[in-house]
Design a protein around this motif. Structure first.
Motif, PDB file in Angstrom:
ATOM      1  N   ARG A   1     133.629 115.868  36.801  1.00 44.80           N
ATOM      2  CA  ARG A   1     134.653 114.974  37.344  1.00 44.80           C
ATOM      3  C   ARG A   1     134.080 114.062  38.416  1.00 44.80           C
ATOM      4  O   ARG A   1     133.359 114.505  39.310  1.00 44.80           O
ATOM      5  CB  ARG A   1     135.800 115.799  37.923  1.00 44.80           C
ATOM      6  N   LYS A   2     134.409 112.785  38.293  1.00 36.89           N
ATOM      7  CA  LYS A   2     133.980 111.804  39.281  1.00 36.89           C
ATOM      8  C   LYS A   2     135.147 111.497  40.215  1.00 36.89           C
ATOM      9  O   LYS A   2     136.301 111.875  39.962  1.00 36.89           O
ATOM     10  CB  LYS A   2     133.511 110.527  38.579  1.00 36.89           C
ATOM     11  N   GLU A   3     134.854 110.775  41.289  1.00 39.83           N
ATOM     12  CA  GLU A   3     135.910 110.451  42.244  1.00 39.83           C
ATOM     13  C   GLU A   3     137.031 109.650  41.577  1.00 39.83           C
ATOM     14  O   GLU A   3     138.206 109.886  41.832  1.00 39.83           O
ATOM     15  CB  GLU A   3     135.350 109.648  43.422  1.00 39.83           C
ATOM     16  N   GLY A   4     136.662 108.727  40.698  1.00 34.29           N
ATOM     17  CA  GLY A   4     137.669 107.926  40.011  1.00 34.29           C
ATOM     18  C   GLY A   4     138.606 108.769  39.162  1.00 34.29           C
ATOM     19  O   GLY A   4     139.787 108.435  39.028  1.00 34.29           O
ATOM     20  N   ASP A   5     138.082 109.866  38.586  1.00 35.70           N
ATOM     21  CA  ASP A   5     138.935 110.768  37.798  1.00 35.70           C
ATOM     22  C   ASP A   5     139.976 111.430  38.691  1.00 35.70           C
ATOM     23  O   ASP A   5     141.151 111.550  38.324  1.00 35.70           O
ATOM     24  CB  ASP A   5     138.091 111.849  37.115  1.00 35.70           C
ATOM     25  N   LEU A   6     139.541 111.860  39.888  1.00 34.73           N
ATOM     26  CA  LEU A   6     140.467 112.495  40.823  1.00 34.73           C
ATOM     27  C   LEU A   6     141.550 111.518  41.266  1.00 34.73           C
ATOM     28  O   LEU A   6     142.743 111.856  41.284  1.00 34.73           O
ATOM     29  CB  LEU A   6     139.702 113.012  42.044  1.00 34.73           C
ATOM     30  N   LEU A   7     141.148 110.289  41.581  1.00 31.67           N
ATOM     31  CA  LEU A   7     142.112 109.295  42.051  1.00 31.67           C
ATOM     32  C   LEU A   7     143.146 108.997  40.972  1.00 31.67           C
ATOM     33  O   LEU A   7     144.357 108.950  41.248  1.00 31.67           O
ATOM     34  CB  LEU A   7     141.389 108.010  42.457  1.00 31.67           C
TER      35      LEU A   7
END
Length: 205
Positions: free
Chosen positions: A144-150
């Motif tokens: 998971r990347k930061e963009g996925d979390l956002l």
């Protein structure tokens, strides 16, 4: 009343004239018996004709009949092809069905990227369960990347706003992991995710 009777008669006339939406409506009445005695054979005929005219809800429902062998010979590949066609034409029930199938590996080979692609389509059309299921897949991505979390948190907020209780619970778990800057980014991202819903074939079974 008289107005309802006139409306029903008008829809039946349009169905007879080959209008796919009217054919689909009449087929629904014939399956349910809501207006007269049920006539599933006639209902299937009308549904098939509406699907042959590429009416998305009919493509989905007739495809589902083939997948389940419900009143027609079971042919899962033919059913899936019809449902995929319905999805491409914007039917959110078809998109949800395919997303669920790819997520679970039911009827198709498990493919979480395909699942997310299908859920993304109906999530953008304001279908709360699609928003929730997409968010969960984004949160559970192995890398998971930061963009996925956002994106996941933004989708969860939208789903929770539409009344999905599981989305509220998932938010309570995800929000403590977000920094103030990330929460600000989510607030900017959220309005761009959801588009006005389609009026055709939006409902999820």
């Amino acid at each position: 009343g008289e107005d309802r009777a006139r409306a029903i008669e008008a829809i039946r006339k349009l169905s007879k004239d080959g209008m796919p939406a009217a054919m689909h409506a009449e087929a629904t009445w014939l399956f349910s018996g809501s207006l007269e005695s049920p006539d599933p054979d006639r209902g299937r005929t009308l549904l098939k004709e509406a699907a042959n005219r590429n009416y998305p809800p009919a493509l989905y429902e007739y495809g589902l009949m083939h997948v389940r062998g419900n009143g027609v010979e079971m042919n899962q590949q033919r059913g899936l092809n019809l449902i995929r066609d319905a999805s491409k034409r914007g039917n959110t029930s078809a998109q949800f069905f395919l997303g669920s199938s790819y997520e679970s590996g039911s009827l198709v080979e498990r493919d979480l990227n395909q699942a997310m692609s299908q859920f993304q389509l109906c999530a953008a059309r304001a279908v709360p369960l699609c928003q929730y299921r997409l968010a969960k897949l984004l949160l559970d991505k192995p890398k998971r990347k930061e963009g996925d979390l956002l994106q996941a948190v933004a989708w969860l907020q939208l789903a929770a706003g539409h009344g999905v209780e599981d989305a509220h619970r998932a938010l309570n778990e995800a929000l403590p992991h977000c920094t103030p800057e990330q929460l600000s980014q989510i607030d900017r991202l959220r309005p761009a995710l959801e588009r006005p819903p389609l009026q055709i074939g939006r409902s999820i079974e």
